[in-house]
Enzyme design. Structure first.
Site, PDB file in Angstrom:
ATOM      1  N   CYS A  35       4.902   3.506  -4.217  1.00  0.00           N
ATOM      2  CA  CYS A  35       6.162   2.873  -3.828  1.00  0.00           C
ATOM      3  C   CYS A  35       6.026   1.364  -3.668  1.00  0.00           C
ATOM      4  CB  CYS A  35       6.683   3.471  -2.528  1.00  0.00           C
ATOM      5  SG  CYS A  35       5.585   3.173  -1.138  1.00  0.00           S
ATOM      6  N   CYS A 104       4.716   7.859   4.081  1.00  0.00           N
ATOM      7  CA  CYS A 104       5.006   6.608   4.783  1.00  0.00           C
ATOM      8  C   CYS A 104       4.249   6.573   6.117  1.00  0.00           C
ATOM      9  CB  CYS A 104       6.500   6.477   5.023  1.00  0.00           C
ATOM     10  SG  CYS A 104       7.506   6.918   3.593  1.00  0.00           S
TER      11      CYS A 104
HETATM   12 FE1  FES Z   1       6.741   3.703   0.560  1.00  0.00          FE
HETATM   13 FE2  FES Z   1       7.917   4.849   2.563  1.00  0.00          FE
HETATM   14  S1  FES Z   1       8.565   4.847   0.511  1.00  0.00           S
HETATM   15  S2  FES Z   1       6.035   3.819   2.560  1.00  0.00           S
END
Ligand code: FES
Length: 143
Positions: A35, A104
């Site tokens: 991400c 996360c």
């Molecule tokens: Fe990357 Fe939450 S989507 S840490």
């Protein structure tokens, strides 16, 4: 049911311990390759106790809420207790995270570990390198 608990929303909107510590005993930065989110934790340690902790998170709401909760959970605790903090415990303290957001909370666990490792390195404290071997080694499939 709402996707996010009230606690997640609270820690996202009013994150605790945001900022930096100039004379930190240890600083840990970790990221998630998938991400692109990044978390940085600063620890001030005296007599093996975490007397202060701050974080900067460039990431999603769950990452911010997880960092905030994780800092609250380790402040005033010993370094060993901080090392034992798992991302599951952070997520539970937040009354849960959606499954696809568990990674996360892993950032928070890892950023703390990375900061403790930095502290050990800087202070010349011996440690078992195995403890930190998984840091920053996440493949694309991780959730
Ligand atoms: Fe990357 Fe939450 S989507 S840490």
């Amino acid at each position: 049911m709402a996707l996010y608990s009230e606690k997640v929303m609270d820690h996202f909107k009013n994150p605790r311990n945001v900022g930096t510590i100039e004379d930190a005993s240890g600083v840990g930065t970790v990221g998630n390759a998938k991400c692109g989110d990044i978390m940085k934790i600063y620890l001030k340690i005296e007599d093996n106790i975490i007397v202060d902790v701050k974080f900067e998170t460039f990431g999603c709401g769950s990452a911010i809420a997880s960092s905030s909760m994780a800092t609250v959970m380790i402040k005033g605790k010993s370094v060993d207790e901080a090392l034992e903090l798992s991302n599951k415990a952070v997520a539970e303290a937040l009354d849960g995270l959606p499954k696809h957001k568990m990674h996360c909370s892993l950032l928070a666990e890892e950023a703390i570990k990375a900061a403790v490792k930095d502290y050990y390195d800087k202070a010349g404290i011996e440690y078992d390198h195995e403890m930190f071997k998984d840091l920053g080694e996440h493949d694309e499939d991780e959730d």
